[in-house]
Scaffold this active site. Structure first.
Site, mmCIF file in Angstrom:
data_model
loop_
_atom_site.group_PDB
_atom_site.id
_atom_site.type_symbol
_atom_site.label_atom_id
_atom_site.label_comp_id
_atom_site.label_asym_id
_atom_site.label_seq_id
_atom_site.Cartn_x
_atom_site.Cartn_y
_atom_site.Cartn_z
ATOM 1 N N HIS A 187 -16.178 -9.529 51.594
ATOM 2 C CA HIS A 187 -16.629 -9.939 50.265
ATOM 3 C C HIS A 187 -17.052 -8.661 49.535
ATOM 4 C CE1 HIS A 187 -18.254 -13.561 47.867
ATOM 5 N NE2 HIS A 187 -18.433 -12.506 47.072
ATOM 6 N N GLU A 193 -11.666 -13.455 46.818
ATOM 7 C CA GLU A 193 -11.197 -13.084 45.470
ATOM 8 C C GLU A 193 -10.536 -11.706 45.436
ATOM 9 O OE1 GLU A 193 -14.475 -13.577 42.767
ATOM 10 O OE2 GLU A 193 -14.748 -15.679 43.290
ATOM 11 N N GLU A 207 -16.016 -21.816 46.396
ATOM 12 C CA GLU A 207 -17.054 -21.455 45.417
ATOM 13 C C GLU A 207 -16.898 -22.316 44.182
ATOM 14 O OE1 GLU A 207 -17.597 -17.344 44.197
ATOM 15 O OE2 GLU A 207 -17.363 -16.645 46.265
ATOM 16 N N TYR A 217 -14.658 -21.691 38.483
ATOM 17 C CA TYR A 217 -15.890 -21.728 37.679
ATOM 18 C C TYR A 217 -15.689 -22.273 36.269
ATOM 19 C CZ TYR A 217 -18.320 -19.017 41.272
ATOM 20 O OH TYR A 217 -18.901 -18.627 42.446
ATOM 21 N N ASN A 251 -11.879 -20.705 44.590
ATOM 22 C CA ASN A 251 -13.115 -20.414 43.849
ATOM 23 C C ASN A 251 -12.851 -20.728 42.383
ATOM 24 O OD1 ASN A 251 -13.889 -19.380 46.291
ATOM 25 N ND2 ASN A 251 -14.308 -17.307 45.578
ATOM 26 N N ARG A 267 -21.518 -20.804 54.017
ATOM 27 C CA ARG A 267 -20.524 -19.743 53.889
ATOM 28 C C ARG A 267 -21.258 -18.429 53.604
ATOM 29 N NH1 ARG A 267 -16.820 -17.971 48.975
ATOM 30 N NH2 ARG A 267 -15.706 -16.356 50.102
HETATM 31 O O1 IFM Z 1 -21.338 -13.899 42.597
HETATM 32 C C1 IFM Z 1 -19.960 -14.028 42.490
HETATM 33 C C2 IFM Z 1 -19.316 -13.970 43.861
HETATM 34 O O2 IFM Z 1 -19.645 -12.787 44.541
HETATM 35 C C3 IFM Z 1 -17.818 -14.035 43.735
HETATM 36 N N1 IFM Z 1 -17.422 -15.181 42.934
HETATM 37 C C4 IFM Z 1 -18.062 -15.372 41.672
HETATM 38 C C5 IFM Z 1 -19.566 -15.354 41.855
HETATM 39 C C6 IFM Z 1 -20.276 -15.597 40.502
HETATM 40 O O3 IFM Z 1 -19.871 -14.675 39.553
#
Ligand code: IFM
Length: 480
Positions: free
Chosen positions: A140, A185, A382, A328, A326, A95
């Site tokens: 992006h 995002e 992500e 985290y 995405n 990606r």
């Molecule tokens: O690096 C970023 C990415 O550009 C967008 N999502 C979160 C990642 C980590 O913070």
């Protein structure tokens, strides 16, 4: 809505459920990056300035240590090496994003920069020659600065510009690219219209961010329709959007915090997901209600949250072949807010007071998405963690082991229709205003060397095994 068609196609192609310790056949795995974070060559071969170039050149103090994307990982010159790294990782998919001003330096189609087209053709062909599928993010975060001079995403006309840019991409690359993501995002994109320290650094909180979000949603819907009306029959690809959805857990078990966590999720994820993925479309009712009421209380003649026409609601609703997720961490939310007015935080009336790495949150959020927005396949576009332990990144290995175990359980036990997974990131890169200090890569990059030397971390070998076998090793520890 094309999701059922996509699922049917995957079944036809032999995508079947597998045993519980393995991802199903046909499950796609790989790594991701983004143009401004890795490419460098910021003004080479006709590329135009983007809003991050502009902000960091004008205000290096908004970043960290004066870091910027002028050279970054130098992937513009080292893309062949990047593809060899991907190959060593056994990925199915890479990606990456396309830099809008590298293709259209003014943002408009008056100039189509052939060297920019050539660069992405070379990258795409190199990937395909090595058996790797390209997944392209169209935006992006690196808007052409020329378009920011006319208001950027707060200008509703930007939807037209985005459609024209998308057409150039489909025409030039759509014969080989089968996975498209319009926006990465959008919730982060609009922060640049609410605060100073994210590009384009135009702080109009509670007004500019809602306006920008409105344009992004209209632009997304139109590009989805464009593809499906004019390109899908010949190119046969899928178009989605990547939304950042962290889990939202109540800080305490008080009713107030439980309700606040739900409200927070609607303002964060629902702001973009509800108009596209819900049955009824449009913004979540709770957003409409609270922003309208606050705007009235402030004595404004109109709501700060713009209103979609019925036609817009219709073309945005269902405008996705998959839900790009995405994820985290998990946020812990309380029913209190200490925010300036107007602001989105003030309208939300809830605050994420802390967050943490809790792999159970991944499984929870996957189930939440499928319950809230049924009928869509999910592609995890992500997931990853920053570490500071250099090449021996045992903490990253532990993170992936736990998060992928939860993902596997969501897929194999809960039957959440997840069709792929992208780890962030292939290599250490420019983490926006945090510069090169925050490291998410499976490969280390030496930013002090003119060669930007790449070296595999321990996690690269770990992930290469998973990408090949589609199996996650047994868990022997816990992050939370
Ligand atoms: O690096 C970023 C990415 O550009 C967008 N999502 C979160 C990642 C980590 O913070």
């Amino acid at each position: 809505m094309w999701a059922p068609t996509l699922i049917a196609a995957l079944v036809t192609l032999g995508y079947t459920r597998a045993s519980d310790n393995k991802f199903p056949d046909g499950f796609l795995m790989g790594c991701g990056t983004a143009s401004y974070q890795v490419e460098g060559a910021w003004n080479e071969d006709g590329k135009g300035e983007n809003i991050w170039d502009h902000m960091f050149h004008e205000h290096p103090e908004y970043g960290t240590n004066g870091d910027n994307g002028d050279v970054a990982c130098d992937s513009y010159h080292k893309y062949k090496e990047d593809v060899q790294m991907l190959k060593a990782l056994n990925v199915d998919v890479y990606r990456f994003s396309i830099s809008w001003p590298r293709i259209l330096p003014t943002g408009d189609v008056d100039i189509i920069n052939q060297p920019g087209i050539d660069y992405y053709n070379k990258l795409i062909n190199e990937l395909l020659d090595n058996g790797i599928q390209p997944m392209v993010t169209m935006y992006h975060w690196d808007l052409p600065q020329a378009l920011q001079y006319i208001g950027g995403w707060t200008n509703g006309l930007m939807a037209d510009y985005f459609v024209e840019y998308a057409r150039v991409l489909f025409e030039n690359f759509g014969d080989r690219v089968k996975w498209w993501i319009t926006f990465n995002e959008p919730a982060m994109v609009v922060k640049g219209y609410a605060s100073k320290d994210r590009a384009p650094s135009q702080p109009a909180p509670g007004v500019g961010d809602y306006l920008a979000a409105h344009t992004l949603l209209r632009a997304h819907g139109r590009v989805y329709r464009l593809y499906h009306q004019q390109y899908r029959a010949a190119q046969n690809g899928s178009v989605g959007i990547s939304l950042d959805v962290q889990g939202s857990a109540p800080l305490t078990n008080s009713t107030e915090d439980v309700v606040a966590a739900d409200r927070y999720q609607q303002f964060e994820a629902g702001h973009f997901a509800h108009p596209i993925f819900s049955q009824e479309g449009d913004y979540p009712a709770i957003m409409r209600q609270r922003v309208d009421a606050n705007s009235k209380r402030e004595g404004r003649p109109r709501s700060r949250l713009p209103i979609f026409t019925p036609e817009e609601v219709k073309y945005i609703r269902g405008a996705a072949d998959f839900f790009g997720l995405n994820h985290y961490w998990t946020d812990f939310v309380t029913d209190e807010v200490n925010a300036t007015s107007p602001s989105k935080a003030g309208d939300t009336g809830a605050t994420a007071v802390r967050n943490g790495l809790h792999s159970w949150g991944f499984r929870n959020i996957l189930n939440w998405i499928v319950n809230e927005y049924p009928g869509y396949s999910i592609f995890v576009t992500e997931n990853g963690v920053e570490t500071s332990t250099g090449l021996n990144d045992i903490d990253r290995i532990q993170y992936y082991k736990e998060y992928l175990t939860e993902l596997q359980q969501a897929v194999n036990i809960d039957k959440v229709p997840v069709i792929g997974y992208i780890a962030w990131s292939l290599m250490d890169n420019l983490e926006w205003t945090e510069g090169f200090t925050r490291k998410f890569g499976l490969y280390e990059v030496d930013f002090n060397s003119p060669n930007r030397t790449r070296t595999a971390k321990d996690s690269a070998a770990f992930m290469a095994k998973i990408f090949l076998s589609k199996k996650v090793p047994e868990d022997d520890g816990c992050l939370s």
